[in-house]
Design a protein around this motif. Sequence first.
Motif, PDB file in Angstrom:
ATOM      1  N   ALA A  58      -4.653   7.338 -15.367  1.00  0.00           N
ATOM      2  CA  ALA A  58      -6.005   7.154 -14.847  1.00  0.00           C
ATOM      3  C   ALA A  58      -6.355   5.678 -14.739  1.00  0.00           C
ATOM      4  CB  ALA A  58      -7.006   7.867 -15.754  1.00  0.00           C
ATOM      5  N   LEU A  59      -6.045   4.906 -15.780  1.00  0.00           N
ATOM      6  CA  LEU A  59      -6.344   3.476 -15.759  1.00  0.00           C
ATOM      7  C   LEU A  59      -5.551   2.764 -14.670  1.00  0.00           C
ATOM      8  CD1 LEU A  59      -6.450   2.703 -19.591  1.00  0.00           C
ATOM      9  CD2 LEU A  59      -8.392   2.739 -18.016  1.00  0.00           C
ATOM     10  N   THR A  60      -4.296   3.154 -14.493  1.00  0.00           N
ATOM     11  CA  THR A  60      -3.478   2.520 -13.461  1.00  0.00           C
ATOM     12  C   THR A  60      -4.076   2.763 -12.083  1.00  0.00           C
ATOM     13  OG1 THR A  60      -1.482   2.854 -14.799  1.00  0.00           O
ATOM     14  CG2 THR A  60      -1.163   2.344 -12.476  1.00  0.00           C
ATOM     15  N   GLU A  61      -4.458   3.983 -11.805  1.00  0.00           N
ATOM     16  CA  GLU A  61      -5.009   4.309 -10.490  1.00  0.00           C
ATOM     17  C   GLU A  61      -6.375   3.673 -10.278  1.00  0.00           C
ATOM     18  OE1 GLU A  61      -4.837   8.413  -9.360  1.00  0.00           O
ATOM     19  OE2 GLU A  61      -2.973   8.731 -10.452  1.00  0.00           O
ATOM     20  N   LEU A  62      -7.147   3.567 -11.344  1.00  0.00           N
ATOM     21  CA  LEU A  62      -8.493   3.013 -11.217  1.00  0.00           C
ATOM     22  C   LEU A  62      -8.485   1.499 -11.136  1.00  0.00           C
ATOM     23  CD1 LEU A  62     -11.644   3.279 -11.434  1.00  0.00           C
ATOM     24  CD2 LEU A  62     -11.322   2.929 -13.885  1.00  0.00           C
ATOM     25  N   GLU A  63      -7.832   0.865 -12.102  1.00  0.00           N
ATOM     26  CA  GLU A  63      -7.946  -0.589 -12.255  1.00  0.00           C
ATOM     27  C   GLU A  63      -6.850  -1.361 -11.534  1.00  0.00           C
ATOM     28  OE1 GLU A  63      -7.858  -0.991 -16.509  1.00  0.00           O
ATOM     29  OE2 GLU A  63     -10.043  -0.844 -16.654  1.00  0.00           O
ATOM     30  N   TRP A  64      -5.688  -0.748 -11.412  1.00  0.00           N
ATOM     31  CA  TRP A  64      -4.528  -1.450 -10.864  1.00  0.00           C
ATOM     32  C   TRP A  64      -3.887  -0.611  -9.757  1.00  0.00           C
ATOM     33  CZ3 TRP A  64      -5.624  -5.608 -13.494  1.00  0.00           C
ATOM     34  CH2 TRP A  64      -6.081  -5.492 -14.815  1.00  0.00           C
ATOM     35  N   PRO A  65      -4.638  -0.280  -8.721  1.00  0.00           N
ATOM     36  CA  PRO A  65      -4.144   0.666  -7.709  1.00  0.00           C
ATOM     37  C   PRO A  65      -2.891   0.185  -6.988  1.00  0.00           C
ATOM     38  CG  PRO A  65      -6.166  -0.411  -6.978  1.00  0.00           C
ATOM     39  CD  PRO A  65      -6.018  -0.739  -8.424  1.00  0.00           C
ATOM     40  N   THR A  66      -2.676  -1.119  -6.885  1.00  0.00           N
ATOM     41  CA  THR A  66      -1.476  -1.606  -6.213  1.00  0.00           C
ATOM     42  C   THR A  66      -0.224  -1.377  -7.056  1.00  0.00           C
ATOM     43  OG1 THR A  66      -1.766  -3.856  -7.096  1.00  0.00           O
ATOM     44  CG2 THR A  66      -2.756  -3.368  -4.947  1.00  0.00           C
ATOM     45  N   LEU A  67      -0.404  -0.962  -8.312  1.00  0.00           N
ATOM     46  CA  LEU A  67       0.725  -0.645  -9.180  1.00  0.00           C
ATOM     47  C   LEU A  67       0.900   0.865  -9.338  1.00  0.00           C
ATOM     48  CD1 LEU A  67       0.156  -3.343 -11.958  1.00  0.00           C
ATOM     49  CD2 LEU A  67       1.649  -3.470  -9.950  1.00  0.00           C
ATOM     50  N   ALA A  68       0.051   1.634  -8.703  1.00  0.00           N
ATOM     51  CA  ALA A  68       0.141   3.093  -8.743  1.00  0.00           C
ATOM     52  C   ALA A  68       0.822   3.587  -7.476  1.00  0.00           C
ATOM     53  CB  ALA A  68      -1.254   3.699  -8.866  1.00  0.00           C
ATOM     54  N   VAL A  69       1.452   4.756  -7.557  1.00  0.00           N
ATOM     55  CA  VAL A  69       2.239   5.228  -6.413  1.00  0.00           C
ATOM     56  C   VAL A  69       1.375   5.549  -5.198  1.00  0.00           C
ATOM     57  CG1 VAL A  69       4.128   6.108  -7.805  1.00  0.00           C
ATOM     58  CG2 VAL A  69       2.214   7.615  -7.248  1.00  0.00           C
ATOM     59  N   PHE A  70       0.118   5.874  -5.394  1.00  0.00           N
ATOM     60  CA  PHE A  70      -0.699   6.279  -4.264  1.00  0.00           C
ATOM     61  C   PHE A  70      -0.999   5.124  -3.316  1.00  0.00           C
ATOM     62  CE2 PHE A  70      -1.718   9.710  -7.281  1.00  0.00           C
ATOM     63  CZ  PHE A  70      -1.376  10.780  -6.473  1.00  0.00           C
ATOM     64  N   GLU A  71      -1.080   3.920  -3.853  1.00  0.00           N
ATOM     65  CA  GLU A  71      -1.409   2.782  -3.008  1.00  0.00           C
ATOM     66  C   GLU A  71      -0.371   1.672  -3.073  1.00  0.00           C
ATOM     67  OE1 GLU A  71      -5.177  -0.249  -2.193  1.00  0.00           O
ATOM     68  OE2 GLU A  71      -5.387   1.446  -3.565  1.00  0.00           O
ATOM     69  N   GLY A  72       0.370   1.604  -4.153  1.00  0.00           N
ATOM     70  CA  GLY A  72       1.303   0.506  -4.331  1.00  0.00           C
ATOM     71  C   GLY A  72       2.687   0.784  -3.798  1.00  0.00           C
ATOM     72  N   SER A  73       3.577  -0.171  -3.998  1.00  0.00           N
ATOM     73  CA  SER A  73       4.961  -0.052  -3.557  1.00  0.00           C
ATOM     74  C   SER A  73       5.813   0.527  -4.678  1.00  0.00           C
ATOM     75  CB  SER A  73       5.511  -1.428  -3.160  1.00  0.00           C
ATOM     76  OG  SER A  73       5.461  -2.323  -4.271  1.00  0.00           O
ATOM     77  N   LEU A  74       6.996   0.979  -4.323  1.00  0.00           N
ATOM     78  CA  LEU A  74       7.930   1.510  -5.309  1.00  0.00           C
ATOM     79  C   LEU A  74       9.321   0.979  -4.999  1.00  0.00           C
ATOM     80  CD1 LEU A  74       8.183   3.467  -7.722  1.00  0.00           C
ATOM     81  CD2 LEU A  74       8.803   5.252  -6.112  1.00  0.00           C
ATOM     82  N   PRO A  75       9.879   0.158  -5.888  1.00  0.00           N
ATOM     83  CA  PRO A  75       9.318  -0.302  -7.161  1.00  0.00           C
ATOM     84  C   PRO A  75       8.121  -1.236  -6.925  1.00  0.00           C
ATOM     85  CG  PRO A  75      11.706  -0.655  -7.080  1.00  0.00           C
ATOM     86  CD  PRO A  75      11.266  -0.333  -5.699  1.00  0.00           C
ATOM     87  N   PRO A  76       7.291  -1.386  -7.954  1.00  0.00           N
ATOM     88  CA  PRO A  76       6.176  -2.324  -7.860  1.00  0.00           C
ATOM     89  C   PRO A  76       6.683  -3.759  -8.026  1.00  0.00           C
ATOM     90  CG  PRO A  76       6.253  -1.360 -10.038  1.00  0.00           C
ATOM     91  CD  PRO A  76       7.308  -0.664  -9.242  1.00  0.00           C
ATOM     92  N   PRO A  77       5.850  -4.746  -7.844  1.00  0.00           N
ATOM     93  CA  PRO A  77       6.284  -6.135  -8.077  1.00  0.00           C
ATOM     94  C   PRO A  77       6.765  -6.309  -9.515  1.00  0.00           C
ATOM     95  CG  PRO A  77       4.158  -6.071  -6.960  1.00  0.00           C
ATOM     96  CD  PRO A  77       4.445  -4.669  -7.394  1.00  0.00           C
ATOM     97  N   SER A  78       7.857  -7.023  -9.693  1.00  0.00           N
ATOM     98  CA  SER A  78       8.384  -7.250 -11.048  1.00  0.00           C
ATOM     99  C   SER A  78       7.648  -8.369 -11.766  1.00  0.00           C
ATOM    100  CB  SER A  78       9.876  -7.566 -10.991  1.00  0.00           C
ATOM    101  OG  SER A  78      10.114  -8.710 -10.193  1.00  0.00           O
TER     102      SER A  78
END
Length: 400
Positions: A58-78
């Motif tokens: 929940a915190l990832t999607e709310l506060e850090w959406p670019t690190l969540a799969v719904f909006e971010g990349s996969l893998p995320p930035p290292s």
Amino acid sequence: MVYGLVALFPLLLAAWPGAVSAATTAQTGLDDAMIAKVKANLRQIATHSWEIGAELEALTELEWPTLAVFEGSLPPPSQLVASDNATDVISIATQVVRNITDPSGPLIDGDGAVGDPASIGQAVLLANWTRTNHSDLSLSYAATNQLNYLLEDAPRSQQGAISQRADQVQLWADFVYMAPPFIAYYGGMQGGDEGLSLLKEAYTQCALYREHLNNDGSGLWKHIVWGSGTDLNHWGTGNGWGAAGMLRVLRTIQRSEHAKTLASETEDLTTWVDEILTAVWKFQHSNGTLFNYIDQEATTTFADTASTALLAASSYRYATLTGKFDHIAAASKAFDLIKASLTDDGWLLGTTDPLTFSAPSKAGTFSPKARHSSPVIACALRTPVLVAPGSTAVLRLPPT
């Protein structure tokens, strides 16, 4: 109960570039002050493995959406920048790993549940991927041990469904939110043939659980099947866990390098989520609520804001991923109910007791044990819910 609040975190985070359509009216979310109260409540009550895992997602999607799969990349930035560093998520996940008592086992004691500890796994993988001390392999080992426990040690059915319980083969709808998203995320991070195999395994677990929990023609999922202590009712929150979990697996596959290879799997997952949402909203009541046991009468069950929240969250998420607005009118009505059910202190009223599944939380109690389903919703409501054509709000599609 963390049930409902974790539910809506994914919900109203639908403020992505590219509006679907213009709208004349819009629902507004919660202000920052209320969000802060909800988050504080959630941090207070999240103690069990599934609660911590749901909180971290929940915190990832709310506060850090670019690190969540719904909006971010996969893998995320290292390498994380100061403005997008997921400090709270990484700190909690790292502390869980530091507290591991069985170095070769799951991430945390799951109170007899196989899938629940895995709900923390995605945050551990994120923490490992972005760590600055590359000589510290503790996060990597912990995530791998959790994966190996699921795939090699946990009980399975004859068809291959991983059991939600460690002491018997038993399937719970809850499992679909807890374990398959971790398996899929691990695969997406891994890449290559091994990653593809894990993505397929995550899909297969969703397929097997659907096969055995949704087999009575209603479109609704049973809560618990097989073994001792079954619950063959259509538990609202269980249907929410199923829909929300499959959405996470779906989006993880879409974000992975194997998206084209697994196109038919993503089509299945999309269909299965829609199947649940179509079935549940048929039973929505005039004030926007769903009942704890969705298709039962008020004489045998009760209104439950937790499941209503989670299924509304899943409906909004489904719309942003597919551009289909079939469930938005029902979700918007549910959204209004949820906002009205939050106290000034950020607790959600009218939830289910997570220890019984079949009884409401006691009136006036807000203790961690009695109110695990309160806080998460508000965090999902920071972003206004905007309505679609023929409905009442505007949704925005995530980047592709």
